[in-house]
Design a protein around this motif. Sequence first.
Motif, PDB file in Angstrom:
ATOM      1  N   ALA A 194       1.047  -1.297  -0.073  1.00  0.00           N
ATOM      2  CA  ALA A 194      -0.188   0.029  -0.017  1.00  0.00           C
ATOM      3  C   ALA A 194       0.896   1.245   0.002  1.00  0.00           C
ATOM      4  N   ASP A 195       2.081   0.937   0.466  1.00  0.00           N
ATOM      5  CA  ASP A 195       2.925   2.249   0.510  1.00  0.00           C
ATOM      6  C   ASP A 195       3.573   2.724  -0.828  1.00  0.00           C
ATOM      7  N   ALA A 196       3.831   1.652  -1.638  1.00  0.00           N
ATOM      8  CA  ALA A 196       4.452   1.945  -2.783  1.00  0.00           C
ATOM      9  C   ALA A 196       3.715   2.793  -3.770  1.00  0.00           C
ATOM     10  N   PRO A 197       4.136   3.941  -4.047  1.00  0.00           N
ATOM     11  CA  PRO A 197       3.483   4.859  -4.937  1.00  0.00           C
ATOM     12  C   PRO A 197       2.990   4.079  -6.496  1.00  0.00           C
ATOM     13  N   THR A 198       4.046   3.451  -6.929  1.00  0.00           N
ATOM     14  CA  THR A 198       3.857   2.513  -8.147  1.00  0.00           C
ATOM     15  C   THR A 198       4.108   1.000  -7.824  1.00  0.00           C
TER      16      THR A 198
END
Length: 380
Positions: free
Chosen positions: A271-275
């Motif tokens: 969930a924390d990864a922008p992509t």
Amino acid sequence: MDESLVRGLTPGVLAVLVRRGADFAAAEDAVQDALVEAVRGWPDDPPRDPKGWLVTVAWRKFLDQTRADTARRRREDRIDEEPAAGAAPGADDTLQLYFLCAHPSLTPSSAVALTLRAVGGLTTRQIAQAYLVPEATMAQRISRAKRTVSGIRFDQPGDVATVLRVLYLVFNEGYSGDLDLAAEAIRLTRQLAAAIDHPEVAGLLALMLLHHARRTTRTAPDGSLVPLAEQDRARWDTTAIAEGVRILQHALSRDRLGEFQAQAAIAALHADAPTAEETDWVQIVEWYDELARLTDSPVVLLNRAVAVGEADGPRAGLAALAALDTALPRHSAVAAHLHERDGDLETAARLYAEAARQAPNLAERDHLTRQAARLNTRRR
């Protein structure tokens, strides 16, 4: 009458009656009779203490039903000497009801159905619709579960791990029927978290929130599956993600790691990864290592192989996969994904087709079939 209020009070009322010694099935009948009276009388004359009113009326209904039985008359005399119903610790009563509904003598499906009925306050029809089975079938399942737990008393400590597994089963049932079982599982887990201070309860709640935050992006408008890497992250529920991360961080600070906390940590990293490309796969592998130590689950090791393939390359992932039983569910799909990333399109296409034949549901089968067709087209 406020339906959400009644649903929230019902498990506590039922738990009071069962704790006092009422047979589970008879207690639920008495509570339902009390709810009928509430529907009739509360709109015109709402009580100041709704739970106390329900307990009093339900207990009276139970005594009326059992007054002819001598043994139960003695129980009635004994209970009359106890403190008033309003003094009962509602949170503790509800917690005991969770433990009763998740009793190890019940099958997982029966435990789930009984939890939704007794703790969730759902009707048999609602539960049947959610599970896409006839109402009569669900009624029989719930009746059998009630009979199984009827002789069990609240004199032994409950198993939190069993309760959490039942709630996780509810969550994983997905979103069929008119009832959103995933949302219902979150509601029940919130209720449990309010009643018991346990890091794994918090871990499960965090895991549910983090997964649920991606709900709307998991399928395309035509119903087809959308893999995590292809989901529109701008549509993820950032409020639910923030809450899940906050709950998880507090749970991890207790230094009592459990499997649901580890799973939630993995979900939080996604969930924390922008992509998809910015996903911290190295840390995800580390959390899978922790999870494997906690559970010794082959499914965990299968998912770990995917993470290793992302962190260290597809051949490292295939090496991790080679140690696992090929009969594992989704083994062929994972192998296909890793072979595709390694450039072996022929093997990947064959494995995607094989995985499609083994798929547990239509949506997954269609997705895997399309993957095989896509690679076969590229090879021409």
